[in-house]
Scaffold this active site. Structure first.
Site, short mmCIF file in Angstrom:
data_model
loop_
_atom_site.label_atom_id
_atom_site.label_comp_id
_atom_site.label_asym_id
_atom_site.label_seq_id
_atom_site.Cartn_x
_atom_site.Cartn_y
_atom_site.Cartn_z
N ASN A 150 -74.39 79.49 -59.12
CA ASN A 150 -76.03 78.74 -58.67
C ASN A 150 -76.59 78.29 -57.36
O ASN A 150 -77.46 79.58 -57.57
CB ASN A 150 -76.34 77.19 -59.18
N GLY A 226 -67.96 73.85 -59.12
CA GLY A 226 -68.09 74.66 -59.96
C GLY A 226 -68.03 73.21 -61.57
O GLY A 226 -68.68 72.20 -60.98
N THR A 230 -64.30 72.70 -66.22
CA THR A 230 -63.21 73.34 -64.92
C THR A 230 -62.39 72.61 -64.00
O THR A 230 -61.03 73.07 -63.64
CB THR A 230 -63.72 75.21 -64.60
N GLU A 248 -66.20 69.54 -56.53
CA GLU A 248 -67.48 69.27 -56.37
C GLU A 248 -68.16 69.44 -58.20
O GLU A 248 -68.23 70.70 -57.84
CB GLU A 248 -67.92 69.82 -55.51
N CYS A 282 -76.70 71.27 -59.03
CA CYS A 282 -76.44 70.47 -59.55
C CYS A 282 -76.70 69.32 -59.38
O CYS A 282 -76.21 68.53 -59.84
CB CYS A 282 -74.76 71.07 -58.58
N GLU A 460 -67.46 66.55 -49.19
CA GLU A 460 -67.05 67.64 -48.26
C GLU A 460 -68.25 67.21 -47.19
O GLU A 460 -69.23 66.01 -47.11
CB GLU A 460 -67.30 68.89 -48.69
P1 NAP Z 1 -67.28 77.31 -63.10
O1 NAP Z 1 -67.47 78.65 -64.66
O2 NAP Z 1 -66.31 76.36 -63.34
O3 NAP Z 1 -67.34 78.45 -62.15
C1 NAP Z 1 -66.70 77.94 -61.24
C2 NAP Z 1 -66.17 78.97 -60.82
O4 NAP Z 1 -64.41 78.92 -60.49
C3 NAP Z 1 -66.13 80.26 -60.24
O5 NAP Z 1 -65.65 81.24 -59.29
C4 NAP Z 1 -65.46 80.83 -61.74
O6 NAP Z 1 -64.96 81.77 -61.74
C5 NAP Z 1 -64.16 79.79 -61.36
N1 NAP Z 1 -63.42 79.65 -62.34
C6 NAP Z 1 -63.08 79.35 -63.56
N2 NAP Z 1 -61.86 78.97 -64.59
C7 NAP Z 1 -61.80 79.19 -63.88
C8 NAP Z 1 -59.83 78.77 -63.66
N3 NAP Z 1 -59.61 78.25 -64.20
N4 NAP Z 1 -58.56 78.08 -62.35
C9 NAP Z 1 -59.43 78.97 -61.21
N5 NAP Z 1 -61.32 79.26 -60.77
C10 NAP Z 1 -62.03 79.09 -62.17
O7 NAP Z 1 -69.15 77.14 -63.11
P2 NAP Z 1 -70.35 77.77 -63.32
O8 NAP Z 1 -70.80 78.29 -64.36
O9 NAP Z 1 -69.61 78.98 -61.64
O10 NAP Z 1 -71.44 76.91 -62.15
C11 NAP Z 1 -71.94 75.53 -62.52
C12 NAP Z 1 -70.96 74.34 -62.37
O11 NAP Z 1 -71.37 73.78 -61.18
C13 NAP Z 1 -71.89 73.19 -63.16
O12 NAP Z 1 -71.94 72.39 -64.05
C14 NAP Z 1 -72.54 73.09 -61.89
O13 NAP Z 1 -73.25 71.35 -61.84
C15 NAP Z 1 -71.60 72.71 -60.68
N6 NAP Z 1 -71.58 72.65 -59.50
C16 NAP Z 1 -71.75 71.59 -58.98
C17 NAP Z 1 -71.93 71.41 -57.54
C18 NAP Z 1 -71.49 70.52 -56.46
O14 NAP Z 1 -71.38 70.36 -55.29
N7 NAP Z 1 -70.91 69.65 -56.64
C19 NAP Z 1 -72.34 72.79 -56.70
C20 NAP Z 1 -73.43 74.12 -56.94
C21 NAP Z 1 -72.75 73.51 -58.35
P3 NAP Z 1 -65.46 83.10 -62.75
O15 NAP Z 1 -67.15 83.04 -62.23
O16 NAP Z 1 -65.51 84.51 -62.26
O17 NAP Z 1 -65.22 82.29 -64.27
#
Ligand code: NAP
Length: 481
Positions: A150, A226, A230, A248, A282, A460
């Site tokens: 994002n 993420g 995950t 996070e 997020c 963080e």
């Molecule tokens: P995601 O699907 O969980 O992916 C995040 C990262 O983790 C990506 O680089 C993804 O790679 C990788 N990943 C996926 N499965 C994994 C595994 N089993 N082992 C290790 N790495 C793995 O999240 P997203 O859809 O990219 O992002 C959206 C989410 O992030 C939302 O829920 C949002 O709220 C959250 N977010 C939280 C914050 C915060 O600071 N709290 C900030 C921003 C976003 P791939 O993309 O290659 O699958």
């Protein structure tokens, strides 16, 4: 365009020579190929990082800080290139990438270049026992940084800057959906004098490349941003390996509006906190609770303002709402909008696919406001992470607090009121890592950042990040004869 890996200071193709398609959300077309790495590539990166670690962890603070400052300057002097790449890769409006994403990536490096010069440890004198304890804050070693799609460069640098400042060698993986700016950054880091092997960028899917990073026994700490699901998977893999973990995760943040607020400022900010980056932040306030006496007025004004937002080509400077990041994500967001009628909600505006001229296959959705009947519906309990907000009235401070807290998440909350004591009472009781009063997403990088409940573990930001990326070692010296 091909996006390979960066290992040991070299641009490297994946060992298995497999490649993934990268789509431009604005057009829906494939425009790049991404290295699909696996455990062999991660192993090569770990070997490089191990070789680089003794040198990097022993550089002086001044040397490290100077390199990070050079990286910050390099990001700034490549603002146009990086902003265009980010907008194309993610679908976000170019104006947002120019004003927020890329400047903040530079700021992350500059901030931690300064912060490391102020990072200190404690000593404890045991009076009467002729003993002194002091704490060493040592680099962890090799650390893994995994970031989402994002805010691609913004969050990638939010992790690697403190990790590098603290003297670690990094294996980083950007999201496979938005890998381009991380790739450019890798080259800028080398040009800025970051020694080879200190930052290694592994591309590929979470399931293979990501999982290989999490499960590698020599990678001692994982900073992950993420989704909550995950995060749980990562914690399950990392826990038996006793890795340090910072998670996070997702949010379902309340935006609580009292009748005594500064109405115009609130309305303007609420429009941003609801739909900035297509609602894919997020910290977006996706559940809006409004004091009943101003509820109807607010509903009318918000819907009018939302209808005036321009959905369009992200590279057009007049666009407010760009494309969602992927077709799969757009379908997911749409499925929640479709749920509204089943859950007794009413769609007040938006939620429809938008066809942008010459970009008919792009992933566009008009910003959507839904009035819900109850906080327990899925629309109010599950993270949608798109241009969708829900509205509900409340009658008392206590009710607003209960509505805000009745979710599995606890990342951030906003309160709009000019009643000082009420804002302090609410802030104390809200179950979230961040509370904004009369503002939204105003970030001071010195503050702790993170979530409660299912929104994450650890903090963080500022010195918290430097503490995470170091091991505290206690040295106890007895100096009696
Ligand atoms: P995601 O699907 O969980 O992916 C995040 C990262 O983790 C990506 O680089 C993804 O790679 C990788 N990943 C996926 N499965 C994994 C595994 N089993 N082992 C290790 N790495 C793995 O999240 P997203 O859809 O990219 O992002 C959206 C989410 O992030 C939302 O829920 C949002 O709220 C959250 N977010 C939280 C914050 C915060 O600071 N709290 C900030 C921003 C976003 P791939 O993309 O290659 O699958």
């Amino acid at each position: 365009m091909r996006i390979p890996n960066l290992i040991d200071g070299r641009i490297t193709n994946p060992i298995g020579d497999k490649w993934l398609d990268v789509y431009a959300p604005a057009s829906g077309h494939v425009y790049a190929s991404l290295a699909e790495s696996d455990s062999e590539d991660v192993e090569a990166a770990v070997v490089a990082a191990e070789k680089a670690f003794p040198g990097w962890s022993n550089t002086t603070i001044a040397e490290r800080s100077a390199i990070l400052m050079k990286i910050a300057a390099a990001i700034e002097s490549n603002l146009d290139l990086l902003a265009e790449a980010e907008s194309k890769d993610n679908g976000k409006p170019i104006t947002l990438a120019m004003k927020v994403d890329i400047p903040r990536a530079a700021e992350n490096f500059r901030f931690f270049a300064h912060a490391i010069t102020q990072f200190s440890s404690e000593s404890h004198e045991s009076i009467g026992l002729q003993t002194i304890n002091y704490t060493l804050r040592q680099s962890v070693g090799i650390v893994g940084c995994i970031s989402p799609w994002n805010l691609p460069l913004y969050l990638f640098t939010w992790k690697i800057a403190p990790a590098l400042a603290a003297g670690n060698c990094v294996i980083a993986k950007p999201s496979e959906i938005t890998p381009v700016t991380a790739n450019i950054l890798g080259k800028l880091c080398l040009e800025a004098g970051l020694p080879k092997g200190v930052l290694n960028i592994i591309n590929g899917s979470g399931a293979y490349a990501g999982q290989a990073i999490i499960s590698h026994p020599k990678i001692k700490a994982i900073s992950f941003t993420g989704g909550t699901k995950t995060g749980a998977q990562i914690a399950a893999t990392a826990a038996p390996l006793f890795k340090k973990l910072s998670l996070e995760l997702g949010g379902k943040n309340p935006n609580i509006i009292f009748a005594d607020c500064d109405y115009d400022k609130m309305l303007k900010t609420t429009l941003r906190s609801s739909f900035s980056n297509q609602g894919q932040i997020c910290l977006c306030g996706s559940r809006i609770f409004v004091e009943r006496s101003i509820y109807n007025q607010f509903k009318t004004d918000l819907v009018k303002a939302v209808k005036s937002l321009k959905v369009g080509n992200p590279s057009d400077s007049s666009t407010d709402i760009g494309a969602l990041v992927s077709l799969a994500h757009k379908d997911k967001v749409k499925s929640y909008i479709d749920l509204a009628s089943q859950e007794g909600g009413a769609v007040l505006c938006g939620g429809e696919s938008v066809s942008v001229p010459d970009l008919e296959r792009g992933y566009y959705l008009s910003p959507c406001v839904i009035e819900v009947k109850s906080n327990s519906c899925r629309l109010n309990q599950e993270e949608i992470f798109g241009p969708v907000v829900t509205l509900m009235p409340f009658d008392s401070e206590e009710e607003a607090l209960n509505l805000a807290n009745e979710v599995p998440y606890g990342l951030s909350a906003s309160i709009w009121t000019n009643h000082l004591k009420r804002s302090m009472r609410m802030s104390e009781k809200l179950q979230s890592g961040i509370v904004w009063v009369n503002t939204w997403m105003q970030r001071d990088l010195r503050t702790p950042f993170g979530g409660m409940k299912d929104s994450g573990v650890g903090r963080e930001g500022g010195l918290e990040a430097l503490r995470f990326f170091t091991e505290a070692k206690n040295i106890c010296i007895n100096y009696s004869e």
